[in-house]
Design an enzyme around this catalytic site. Structure first.
Site, mmCIF file in Angstrom:
data_model
loop_
_atom_site.group_PDB
_atom_site.id
_atom_site.type_symbol
_atom_site.label_atom_id
_atom_site.label_comp_id
_atom_site.label_asym_id
_atom_site.label_seq_id
_atom_site.Cartn_x
_atom_site.Cartn_y
_atom_site.Cartn_z
ATOM 1 N N HIS A 1 40.085 46.001 34.865
ATOM 2 C CA HIS A 1 38.700 45.531 34.969
ATOM 3 C C HIS A 1 38.439 44.432 33.932
ATOM 4 C CE1 HIS A 1 34.276 46.206 35.544
ATOM 5 N NE2 HIS A 1 34.250 45.787 34.291
ATOM 6 N N GLU A 2 38.865 44.671 32.703
ATOM 7 C CA GLU A 2 38.650 43.687 31.632
ATOM 8 C C GLU A 2 39.502 42.440 31.836
ATOM 9 O OE1 GLU A 2 36.262 43.930 29.492
ATOM 10 O OE2 GLU A 2 35.720 45.896 30.291
ATOM 11 N N HIS B 1 37.483 40.051 33.831
ATOM 12 C CA HIS B 1 36.542 39.289 33.004
ATOM 13 C C HIS B 1 37.273 38.177 32.248
ATOM 14 C CE1 HIS B 1 33.281 41.929 33.906
ATOM 15 N NE2 HIS B 1 33.772 42.974 33.261
#
Length: 329
Positions: A19-20, A23
């Site tokens: 998920h990171e 980003h």
């Protein structure tokens, strides 16, 4: 329990880290400076800087991770930033480099900021698509489409289906597993009508017509149960034989696979127990598979009277079952 907890935390860590990464990658693509990418939280154990000035770190608490992007507070003269973030900023901006204010998160247009924020969930969705596609492409084990004895007066019973029947096709569409059988019938229940079921029974292929009631809302009941269809638990396996029992005297031993009792082919545990209980004092022919060899035994269940006065038969065996599985990709 411990294995479950460890698996949960490892899975959570992978999901959050990916998920990171979403980003991070979109932030870099949008021109935002990333000060730190950390796998885990808390005290930093290992770190290194890349050529873009991002600090890559492994931290003490392995529960996911986080991304630290350059923001306006980091650029304010009075702001207090950590030594690692200061080191990252100076590493990325040597003397004479462009003004870093344009590389902060807040300085980006709304669409870019939206893309950066949305990238994490989007990457988790893509990861799920990739993992599920990979599992189904490589293949996985699913229960074989072998039927349990249908309930009395159900559409399955009226169609002539029996316990132990193996469904191989529905309306000439090949069926390999119970989930495929269930999905195929659920799709057809929306319109009702009938379905041609091709089964294997005793080495021969037979065709049966199953009447399908129109089902407006499948969530209100179990459609398969209403049809009288259930998944067979697999041929009963003798786990142990009671000393001195009729089963031991007949010659049954542990690990015998019961494949036929009387006229019932491929019985499940429930139907086998019921047949034994209903035939107290009556001889039953049991066919078993013992290490690949087919053997037949005559077992006469001994009568046993319950507290309510009912007499049932007992054979003196403890049963288990392994659900037959098939590789599906």
């Amino acid at each position: 329990m411990l294995t479950t907890l460890i698996s949960f935390f490892v899975t959570l860590g992978v999901l959050i880290t990916f998920h990171e990464l979403g980003h991070y990658w979109v932030a870099r693509w949008c021109g935002v400076r990333v000060l730190r990418f950390s796998v885990g939280f808390g005290r930093v154990l290992i770190k290194r800087f890349d050529r873009n000035g991002t600090e890559w770190a492994i931290s003490a608490i392995p529960l996911g991770g986080y991304v630290k992007m350059l923001d306006q507070d980091d650029l304010a003269p009075s702001s207090k930033i950590s030594s690692s973030e200061h080191s990252a900023a100076t590493h990325a901006n040597p003397p004479g480099s462009p003004d870093p204010r344009g590389s902060s998160f807040q300085s980006q247009p709304v669409l870019k900021r939206f893309a950066i924020v949305a990238a994490g969930p989007v990457f988790n969705l893509l990861l799920a698509v990739f993992l599920y596609a990979s599992i189904n492409f490589v293949g996985n084990k699913e229960p074989e489409a072998v039927l349990a004895p249908p309930t009395a007066n159900s559409p399955a019973a009226m169609a002539g289906l029996k316990g132990g029947d193996k469904v191989v096709a529905i309306n000439q569409t090949a069926i390999a597993s119970w989930p495929q059988l269930r999905w195929n019938l659920l799709q057809r229940l929306a319109d009702g009508g009938e379905a041609e079921i091709t089964i294997e029974r005793g080495g021969a292929q037979l065709h049966r017509t199953l009447q399908l009631p129109t089902l407006a809302d499948p969530s209100q009941a179990d459609p398969m149960r209403d049809l009288g269809l259930g998944l067979a638990s697999g041929p009963p396996i003798v786990r142990s034989v009671v000393e001195g029992s009729v089963a031991q005297r007949a010659g049954l031993i542990s690990r015998d696979l019961i494949i036929c009792v009387g006229e019932t082919n491929r019985p499940d545990i429930g139907s086998l127990v019921q047949i034994i209980q209903n035939n107290a004092g009556k001889p039953l022919e049991l066919e078993v598979d013992r290490n690949g060899e087919k053997l037949k035994f005559i077992v006469t269940p001994s009568p046993h009277t319950l507290e309510n006065g009912q007499t049932i038969g007992r054979a003196g065996i403890q049963l288990g079952a392994d659900i037959p599985m098939v590789e599906v990709s």
